[in-house]
Scaffold this active site. Structure first.
Site, PDB file in Angstrom:
ATOM      1  N   SER A 126      -2.409  -7.557   2.676  1.00  9.83           N
ATOM      2  CA  SER A 126      -1.915  -6.720   1.591  1.00  9.83           C
ATOM      3  C   SER A 126      -0.560  -6.200   2.028  1.00  9.83           C
ATOM      4  O   SER A 126      -0.246  -6.188   3.233  1.00  9.83           O
ATOM      5  CB  SER A 126      -2.876  -5.541   1.347  1.00  9.83           C
ATOM      6  N   TYR A 132      -8.134   1.739   4.177  1.00  8.06           N
ATOM      7  CA  TYR A 132      -7.664   0.426   3.734  1.00  8.06           C
ATOM      8  C   TYR A 132      -6.426  -0.006   4.515  1.00  8.06           C
ATOM      9  O   TYR A 132      -6.328  -1.142   4.989  1.00  8.06           O
ATOM     10  CB  TYR A 132      -7.360   0.480   2.236  1.00  8.06           C
TER      11      TYR A 132
END
Length: 267
Positions: free
Chosen positions: A143, A156
């Protein structure tokens, strides 16, 4: 140099979103697809059929909870029995937007387990066999949050930064495996920005609520803060890059993290 016909790929989290798009891209190149994800029997069967329709000579569903090491071990043993993974795409992931102060241990443990530890356990099982064959591809779906941080995403971001770092280590450890002729073994990450998948929907809906439920305005507002193009990506775009990274001609592309982020990380 581009032939992947008859290779086998395990794509985790491939019953929807980016994982499904990557699996379809590989299927279109004649790759056997090991589908994985949280799915009902009907959903699993439909995904397997979708892979066959996309061109996969064979497709099979594998079920493993990525928080459960024993389940991952069983899945990897089953995939090895099916011929072994020439290509491993770690896409399975979860996210929860929460501040450090409000994040509880269960949230941290689950996000780290699925997004980081799960990839560790698949890689440690798959990479030695890839090296023995002289060909292997690991593509980890990281990501932009594996490269930059955002507020309210500590678990995350920690997981994705860890995934990028672990991938670099693996790339170095297996850099000399195989040869140009065999294709070698490479490990890379793709770092998507805002992509049209279910994982971003809670944030889209939160922003849309500010505009009377107007989803388009919510997306525009969300992207204006981070993604200069103000355009979301389609999962198929990530699939196309993953397919190229898996090609034998990409034998010298390893240890990289390639953003598809509309300029987010260029700022």
């Amino acid at each position: 140099m581009n032939d992947l016909n008859g290779r086998t790929a395990l794509v985790t989290g491939s019953v929807q979103g980016i994982g499904m798009a990557v699996a379809k891209a590989l299927a279109g190149a004649g790759v056997r697809i090991a589908v994985h994800g949280l799915a009902t029997a009907d959903e699993a069967a439909a995904t397997v059929q979708a892979m066959r329709d996309a061109g996969a000579p064979e497709a099979r569903f594998f079920d493993a909870d990525m928080r459960d090491v024993a389940a991952i071990e069983r899945m990897m043993a089953d995939v090895a029995g099916w011929g072994g993974a020439d290509i491993l795409v770690n896409n399975a992931g979860i996210q929860k937007t929460v501040s450090l102060a409000e994040a509880d241990p269960a949230t941290w443990d689950a996000i780290i387990a699925v997004n980081l530890s799960g990839a560790f356990h698949t890689m440690r099982r798959a990479l030695p066999a890839m090296a023995a064959r002289g060909f292997g591809r690991v593509v980890n779906i990281a990501s932009v949050h594996g490269l930059v941080a955002s507020v309210n995403k500590a678990p995350y971001v920690a997981a994705k930064f860890g995934l990028v770092g672990m991938s670099r280590v693996a790339a170095l450890e297996y850099a000399t495996a195989g040869s140009k002729a065999s294709g070698g073994v490479t490990v890379n990450c793709i770092a998507p920005g805002w992509t049209e998948t279910a994982i971003i929907e809670p944030q889209v809906q939160e922003r849309a609520a500010r505009f009377g439920g107007d989803r388009d305005k919510g997306i525009a507002d969300l992207l204006s803060e981070k993604q200069p193009t103000r355009r979301t990506s389609d999962p198929a775009e990530i699939g196309a890059l993953a397919l190229w990274l898996c090609a034998p001609q990409a034998h010298n592309v390893t240890g990289t993290t390639i953003p598809i982020d509309g300029g987010w990380t260029a700022q």
